[in-house]
Design an enzyme around this catalytic site. Structure first.
Site, PDB file in Angstrom:
ATOM      1  CG  ASN A 175      -5.440  -9.775  10.209  1.00 47.64           C
ATOM      2  OD1 ASN A 175      -6.354  -8.971  10.129  1.00 47.64           O
ATOM      3  ND2 ASN A 175      -4.388  -9.749   9.387  1.00 47.64           N
TER       4      ASN A 175
ATOM      5  CE  LYS B 119       7.241  -2.231  10.503  1.00 41.03           C
ATOM      6  NZ  LYS B 119       6.112  -3.072  10.104  1.00 41.03           N
TER       7      LYS B 119
ATOM      8  CG  PHE C 106      -2.334   2.276  12.180  1.00 40.50           C
ATOM      9  CD1 PHE C 106      -2.304   3.160  11.111  1.00 40.50           C
ATOM     10  CD2 PHE C 106      -3.357   2.398  13.112  1.00 40.50           C
ATOM     11  CE1 PHE C 106      -3.257   4.148  10.966  1.00 40.50           C
ATOM     12  CE2 PHE C 106      -4.324   3.386  12.982  1.00 40.50           C
ATOM     13  CZ  PHE C 106      -4.280   4.258  11.908  1.00 40.50           C
TER      14      PHE C 106
ATOM     15  CE  LYS D 227     -11.379 -29.710   1.354  1.00 41.00           C
ATOM     16  NZ  LYS D 227     -12.554 -30.509   1.569  1.00 41.00           N
TER      17      LYS D 227
ATOM     18  CE  LYS E  15       5.589  -2.890  15.447  1.00 40.68           C
ATOM     19  NZ  LYS E  15       4.328  -3.414  15.862  1.00 40.68           N
TER      20      LYS E  15
ATOM     21  CG  ASP F  85       4.282  -9.806  10.444  1.00 43.76           C
ATOM     22  OD1 ASP F  85       4.337  -8.760   9.775  1.00 43.76           O
ATOM     23  OD2 ASP F  85       4.008  -9.837  11.660  1.00 43.76           O
TER      24      ASP F  85
HETATM   25  N1  CTP Z   1       3.030  -3.576   7.948  1.00 47.64           N
HETATM   26  C1  CTP Z   1       3.297  -3.653   6.605  1.00 47.64           C
HETATM   27  N2  CTP Z   1       3.730  -4.829   6.056  1.00 47.64           N
HETATM   28  C2  CTP Z   1       3.914  -5.923   6.824  1.00 47.64           C
HETATM   29  C3  CTP Z   1       3.636  -5.857   8.223  1.00 47.64           C
HETATM   30  C4  CTP Z   1       3.202  -4.654   8.744  1.00 47.64           C
HETATM   31  O1  CTP Z   1       3.136  -2.662   5.904  1.00 47.64           O
HETATM   32  N3  CTP Z   1       4.322  -7.050   6.270  1.00 47.64           N
HETATM   33  C5  CTP Z   1       2.608  -2.288   8.493  1.00 47.64           C
HETATM   34  C6  CTP Z   1       1.199  -2.232   9.051  1.00 47.64           C
HETATM   35  O2  CTP Z   1       0.279  -1.858   8.051  1.00 47.64           O
HETATM   36  C7  CTP Z   1       1.311  -1.185  10.135  1.00 47.64           C
HETATM   37  C8  CTP Z   1       2.745  -1.322  10.605  1.00 47.64           C
HETATM   38  O3  CTP Z   1       3.444  -2.011   9.572  1.00 47.64           O
HETATM   39  O4  CTP Z   1       1.154   0.118   9.620  1.00 47.64           O
HETATM   40  C9  CTP Z   1       2.945  -2.068  11.884  1.00 47.64           C
HETATM   41  O5  CTP Z   1       2.293  -3.312  11.830  1.00 47.64           O
HETATM   42  P1  CTP Z   1       2.523  -4.380  12.971  1.00 47.64           P
HETATM   43  O6  CTP Z   1       1.859  -5.653  12.590  1.00 47.64           O
HETATM   44  O7  CTP Z   1       2.181  -3.767  14.299  1.00 47.64           O
HETATM   45  O8  CTP Z   1       4.107  -4.478  12.909  1.00 47.64           O
HETATM   46  P2  CTP Z   1       5.100  -5.607  12.474  1.00 47.64           P
HETATM   47  O9  CTP Z   1       6.028  -5.077  11.460  1.00 47.64           O
HETATM   48  O10 CTP Z   1       4.376  -6.851  12.138  1.00 47.64           O
HETATM   49  O11 CTP Z   1       5.962  -5.713  13.789  1.00 47.64           O
HETATM   50  P3  CTP Z   1       6.027  -6.809  14.936  1.00 47.64           P
HETATM   51  O12 CTP Z   1       5.815  -8.135  14.312  1.00 47.64           O
HETATM   52  O13 CTP Z   1       7.414  -6.578  15.459  1.00 47.64           O
HETATM   53  O14 CTP Z   1       4.983  -6.389  15.938  1.00 47.64           O
END
Ligand code: CTP
Length: 419
Positions: free
Chosen positions: A212, A349, A331, A291, A345, A281
């Protein structure tokens, strides 16, 4: 606060603005507090105040020319760079700010500052329109994002005839900032802070991956701010574009799974966990060892959920006795309904604080040097932080983290502030 600067070496860079005359008062105050002050002047500065004045006040020869090597046994700009506990630029002209922001090394000050690893304090002074020029704003932001501290110019009558912002801060204010940086209290001293930053890399095959746009800058700013407050900082870092901060324990990882393991094994003994990383995610179900060759017109990639690291940290925390619970900060990067998603969140979390930003806003989010965030606790909004450098956002966040931590310790109830 103990104001003695005895045993501290300060490199003072004086550049060519009318406010250069105030550097005499600054030198005299710093020497009075026991500091060793080594003055460097630009050619322009010597038109406003003589090197002899500053040499007399500091009892050290003033350096104006990088090639004027008086002692053959040393290389002066390296020797001075290495000796510094703090580098101070007062006054800093727009020209010098530009040189420093762009890494130029064409005179004694800019060359020495490239060579020093000492923290940097900058007190700019210039005409109000210069101070508000986008080029100057960019340079200030760039330097701040690299960790420089600024003593902002004051507002009032300027030597050029204008009334506005641009006047060098008073020497006493600069001395206060120097004292705070060199001998100020270190509120996180003895604390362990774990920060994750950057994006994860999920391999598809040996040459391809999913990642990303995270630059790592927000997490780095938090790691630097915590380091400067005296914490022992561990930085678990995925893919980043920004320069990794010095003075922290750096752990490089690629994937979310690696980041998960690196975080979980370091949790015991940690006081504050900040999850600024942009964690993927999902990851490919299969990672090809060779490859992947193209075949059909269409190809699908099967993905599987990654561990949610923040959730795992939150659950781990809840299983610990009160005295061992770290403060957990997550975050939330959102594009809509920021407060709703952020609070969701935070609860899901099990974190103590959530830093939410609308990544669709200009001046916030991935890759930028500034951010605009709202910080939430279990009872809702704690603070809306307007656009400012990521370092300044980091300082705000740590202020809130520190007060939440001390409140939790006092109450032992695991709940932070909130309105
Ligand atoms: N985070 C994490 N592990 C993951 C995804 C996210 O630890 N697999 C943490 C990020 O580091 C951040 C927080 O979760 O501190 C929120 O990340 P975000 O991408 O906004 O949330 P998601 O859990 O992916 O929620 P959604 O897909 O519903 O937006």
């Amino acid at each position: 606060m103990n104001k003695s600067l005895s045993g501290k070496t300060i490199l003072l860079g004086v550049s060519g603005g009318i406010a250069a005359y105030k550097s005499a008062t600054l030198c005299s105050r710093l020497v009075g507090l026991g500091a060793i002050v080594r003055v460097m002047m630009t050619e322009g500065a010597t038109r406003f105040i003589t090197p002899l004045t500053l040499q007399t006040l500091t009892r050290y020869p003033v350096a104006t020319d990088v090639f004027d090597e008086k002692d053959a046994s040393i290389v002066q700009h390296i020797d001075w760079a290495d000796s510094a506990d703090l580098a101070v630029i007062a006054p800093a002209t727009a020209n010098l700010l530009s040189k420093l922001a762009n890494g130029l090394a064409d005179d004694m000050i800019s060359t020495t500052l490239l060579a020093t690893t000492a923290p940097l304090l900058i007190a700019p002074a210039m005409n109000v329109h210069m101070w508000e020029h986008p080029a100057v704003i960019d340079n200030v932001n760039k330097l701040a994002s690299r960790g420089a501290t600024f003593v902002e110019p004051g507002t009032g009558q300027l030597a050029c005839g204008y009334v506005g912002k641009g006047r060098l801060a008073e020497p006493d204010e600069i001395v206060e900032a120097i004292v705070a940086m060199l001998v100020g209290p270190k509120p996180l001293s003895g604390k362990r802070v774990l920060v994750t930053a950057g994006g994860t890399v999920e391999r598809i095959d040996p040459v391809r991956y999913i990642t990303n746009d995270s630059s790592g800058k927000m997490g780095f700013a938090i790691a630097e701010a915590a380091r400067d407050r005296g914490a022992e900082v561990t930085l678990i870092c995925g893919k980043t574009e920004a320069n990794v901060p010095h003075g922290v324990n750096l752990v490089k990882v690629d994937s979310a799974s690696q980041m998960h393991d690196a975080v979980m094994e370091r949790l015991p003994g940690t006081d504050i966990v900040v999850k600024a990383a942009a964690v993927a995610d999902y990851r490919p179900v299969h990672q090809a060892t060779q490859k992947i060759k193209k075949t059909d017109d269409k190809m699908s990639l099967e993905l599987v959920r990654n561990p949610d690291i923040l959730l795992a940290v939150g659950e781990w925390k809840n299983a610990q006795p009160n005295k061992d619970k770290p403060l957990v900060i997550g975050f939330a990067a959102e594009t809509n309904d920021v407060e709703k998603h952020a609070m969701d969140k935070l609860n899901r979390k099990k974190c103590d604080l959530i830093v939410a930003n609308n990544v669709a806003e200009t001046g916030a989010g991935f890759g930028t040097d500034t951010n605009i965030v709202s910080i939430y606790g279990p009872r809702g909004l704690i603070e809306n932080v307007p656009q400012m450098t990521k370092r300044a956002v980091a300082e705000k966040l740590l202020d809130i983290a520190q007060s939440t931590l001390s409140l939790q310790q006092a109450q032992g109830d695991g709940k932070g502030p909130g309105r």
